[in-house]
Scaffold this motif. Structure first.
Motif, mmCIF file in Angstrom:
data_model
loop_
_atom_site.group_PDB
_atom_site.id
_atom_site.type_symbol
_atom_site.label_atom_id
_atom_site.label_comp_id
_atom_site.label_asym_id
_atom_site.label_seq_id
_atom_site.Cartn_x
_atom_site.Cartn_y
_atom_site.Cartn_z
ATOM 1 N N SER A 207 0.828 -1.079 -0.100
ATOM 2 C CA SER A 207 -0.009 -0.098 0.031
ATOM 3 C C SER A 207 0.800 1.336 -0.124
ATOM 4 O O SER A 207 0.657 2.234 -0.743
ATOM 5 C CB SER A 207 -1.182 -0.161 1.104
ATOM 6 O OG SER A 207 -1.909 -1.117 1.141
ATOM 7 N N PHE A 208 1.939 1.268 0.853
ATOM 8 C CA PHE A 208 2.951 2.168 0.738
ATOM 9 C C PHE A 208 3.462 2.638 -0.662
ATOM 10 O O PHE A 208 3.621 3.777 -1.087
ATOM 11 C CB PHE A 208 3.790 2.220 1.796
ATOM 12 C CG PHE A 208 4.989 3.130 1.692
ATOM 13 C CD1 PHE A 208 5.022 4.555 2.154
ATOM 14 C CD2 PHE A 208 6.343 2.620 1.142
ATOM 15 C CE1 PHE A 208 6.027 5.279 2.074
ATOM 16 C CE2 PHE A 208 7.498 3.812 1.214
ATOM 17 C CZ PHE A 208 7.020 4.859 1.609
ATOM 18 N N TRP A 211 0.883 4.250 -2.520
ATOM 19 C CA TRP A 211 0.842 5.497 -2.143
ATOM 20 C C TRP A 211 1.700 6.479 -2.734
ATOM 21 O O TRP A 211 1.644 7.811 -2.948
ATOM 22 C CB TRP A 211 0.636 5.558 -0.861
ATOM 23 C CG TRP A 211 0.583 6.974 -0.007
ATOM 24 C CD1 TRP A 211 -0.619 7.594 0.349
ATOM 25 C CD2 TRP A 211 1.649 7.807 0.606
ATOM 26 N NE1 TRP A 211 -0.437 8.732 1.049
ATOM 27 C CE2 TRP A 211 1.098 8.811 1.538
ATOM 28 C CE3 TRP A 211 3.081 7.359 0.667
ATOM 29 C CZ2 TRP A 211 1.735 9.749 1.849
ATOM 30 C CZ3 TRP A 211 3.758 8.391 1.338
ATOM 31 C CH2 TRP A 211 3.285 9.387 1.956
ATOM 32 N N LEU A 212 3.030 5.748 -2.737
ATOM 33 C CA LEU A 212 4.315 6.918 -3.017
ATOM 34 C C LEU A 212 4.157 7.236 -4.485
ATOM 35 O O LEU A 212 4.384 8.260 -4.905
ATOM 36 C CB LEU A 212 5.410 6.243 -2.712
ATOM 37 C CG LEU A 212 6.927 7.183 -2.597
ATOM 38 C CD1 LEU A 212 6.557 7.985 -1.589
ATOM 39 C CD2 LEU A 212 7.947 6.023 -2.451
ATOM 40 N N ASP A 214 1.338 6.741 -6.464
ATOM 41 C CA ASP A 214 0.036 7.350 -7.195
ATOM 42 C C ASP A 214 -0.279 8.526 -6.314
ATOM 43 O O ASP A 214 -1.097 9.678 -7.147
ATOM 44 C CB ASP A 214 -0.980 6.240 -7.140
ATOM 45 C CG ASP A 214 -0.853 5.109 -8.064
ATOM 46 O OD1 ASP A 214 0.101 5.241 -8.830
ATOM 47 O OD2 ASP A 214 -1.408 4.128 -7.909
ATOM 48 N N ILE A 215 -0.432 8.424 -5.131
ATOM 49 C CA ILE A 215 -0.596 9.845 -4.403
ATOM 50 C C ILE A 215 0.290 10.919 -4.139
ATOM 51 O O ILE A 215 0.046 12.213 -4.483
ATOM 52 C CB ILE A 215 -1.085 9.575 -3.061
ATOM 53 C CG1 ILE A 215 -2.143 8.310 -2.895
ATOM 54 C CG2 ILE A 215 -1.575 10.624 -2.241
ATOM 55 C CD1 ILE A 215 -3.426 8.769 -3.823
ATOM 56 N N LYS A 216 1.587 10.643 -4.046
ATOM 57 C CA LYS A 216 2.702 11.568 -4.014
ATOM 58 C C LYS A 216 3.243 11.547 -5.239
ATOM 59 O O LYS A 216 4.322 12.738 -5.283
ATOM 60 C CB LYS A 216 3.613 11.183 -2.714
ATOM 61 C CG LYS A 216 3.104 10.727 -1.432
ATOM 62 C CD LYS A 216 2.259 11.801 -0.737
ATOM 63 C CE LYS A 216 3.223 12.963 -0.215
ATOM 64 N NZ LYS A 216 2.340 14.191 0.369
ATOM 65 N N PHE A 250 2.913 8.412 5.512
ATOM 66 C CA PHE A 250 2.244 7.278 5.233
ATOM 67 C C PHE A 250 1.419 6.468 6.485
ATOM 68 O O PHE A 250 0.413 6.562 6.552
ATOM 69 C CB PHE A 250 2.640 6.287 4.332
ATOM 70 C CG PHE A 250 1.807 4.980 3.976
ATOM 71 C CD1 PHE A 250 0.929 5.200 3.303
ATOM 72 C CD2 PHE A 250 2.048 3.715 4.631
ATOM 73 C CE1 PHE A 250 -0.045 4.180 2.974
ATOM 74 C CE2 PHE A 250 1.461 2.791 4.240
ATOM 75 C CZ PHE A 250 0.159 2.756 3.557
ATOM 76 N N SER A 253 -1.063 8.702 8.257
ATOM 77 C CA SER A 253 -2.253 8.810 7.647
ATOM 78 C C SER A 253 -3.286 7.462 7.709
ATOM 79 O O SER A 253 -4.275 7.654 7.219
ATOM 80 C CB SER A 253 -2.044 9.062 6.160
ATOM 81 O OG SER A 253 -1.694 7.979 5.586
ATOM 82 N N ARG A 254 -2.613 6.451 8.158
ATOM 83 C CA ARG A 254 -3.370 5.254 8.400
ATOM 84 C C ARG A 254 -4.429 5.188 9.255
ATOM 85 O O ARG A 254 -4.075 5.774 10.341
ATOM 86 C CB ARG A 254 -2.799 3.988 8.341
ATOM 87 C CG ARG A 254 -1.800 3.674 7.263
ATOM 88 C CD ARG A 254 -0.751 2.653 7.371
ATOM 89 N NE ARG A 254 -1.412 1.222 7.795
ATOM 90 C CZ ARG A 254 -1.847 0.507 6.854
ATOM 91 N NH1 ARG A 254 -2.145 0.688 5.644
ATOM 92 N NH2 ARG A 254 -2.520 -0.720 7.335
#
Length: 254
Positions: A207-208, A211-212, A214-216, A250, A253-254
């Motif tokens: 998931s990280f 996240w790294l 797609d999100i960041k 990250f 934020s969980r």
């Protein structure tokens, strides 16, 4: 090249199924892969020989911080100490690399050939996880977080712990073997390959990575370690901490 691309390479060898896969197992298989495909990045995520020991440190940290011990690897290092007249040093590759005119793949194969020779000579059945040696673990890593007791330690747990130790003044080399952001990258590859080779999922790590990316938008094709080193004007410590700060963000934020 992302960590997810590196560790999901091929189905596990049939002989690995149903048993604990150790570091020696993986090094012998990687020797075959490098000889056939000429792609050392397949092993450590980076094509330079200095990434090999950080990869190994990552594999071992996964085993040892979860209560295990890579006995076969330690036995190999004992044999190598006697054969070389000294311990396996972090800079072991410098003279061989010079002798090989800068051919990193050739030097890596020289080392992996030594591993294979040792296994053949000793008739060693590669062994992985056995009972942890608490004194050695403490000497290697220092005091471990109390909250780790009784549960599996994931790579994000380890990264946040590394970040805390670095904020206390420790150098990154205490766990990766080198004070470079490249070593941290190969350390994460080694940790993840341990999971993949033993058919374990680390959903938090997966998931990280998403996240790294797609999100960041912080997982470029050339690799985050290259981008962060450039962002930090060549300062390896700052580049490593930038990655570790993202890991902390990250988790918060969980």
């Amino acid at each position: 090249m992302s960590e997810e691309q590196i560790v999901k390479e091929e189905p596990l060898p049939e002989e690995w199924r149903g048993r604990r896969v150790g570091l020696i197992d993986v090094l012998l298989r990687d020797r075959q892969q490098v000889r056939m495909k000429h792609s050392f990045w397949f092993v450590t995520g980076i094509e330079t020989v200095d990434s090999l020991l950080p990869f190994i440190h990552g594999w071992n940290a996964n085993t040892e911080l979860n209560g295990g011990y890579e006995l076969a690897w330690q036995e190999f290092k004992t044999w190598l100490r006697e054969a070389w007249g000294g311990p396996l040093r972090e800079d072991w590759y410098i003279e061989p690399l010079r002798d090989c005119q800068g051919d990193h793949e050739r030097v890596v194969l020289m080392f992996l050939d030594i591993v294979a020779e040792y296994v053949e000579r000793s008739s060693l059945a590669p062994r992985g996880k056995v009972g942890a040696m608490d004194e050695r673990i403490a000497a290697t890593y220092g005091l471990l977080p109390k909250e780790w007791g009784g549960r599996r330690v994931g790579i994000l747990d380890a990264l946040l712990w590394i970040r805390r130790r670095m904020s206390e003044g420790r150098e990154l080399s205490f766990i990766t073997g080198a004070d470079t952001v490249h070593s941290l990258y190969s350390f994460t590859i080694g940790w993840a390959r341990n999971n993949a080779s033993n058919a374990r999922e680390d959903l938090v790590w997966q998931s990280f990575c998403v996240w790294l990316r797609d999100i960041k938008k912080e997982s470029p094709g050339e690799g985050w370690y290259i981008k962060y080193l450039d962002d930090c004007q060549g300062d390896h410590r700052k580049a490593a901490l930038k990655f570790l700060d993202f890991a902390a963000e990250f988790m918060a934020s969980r």
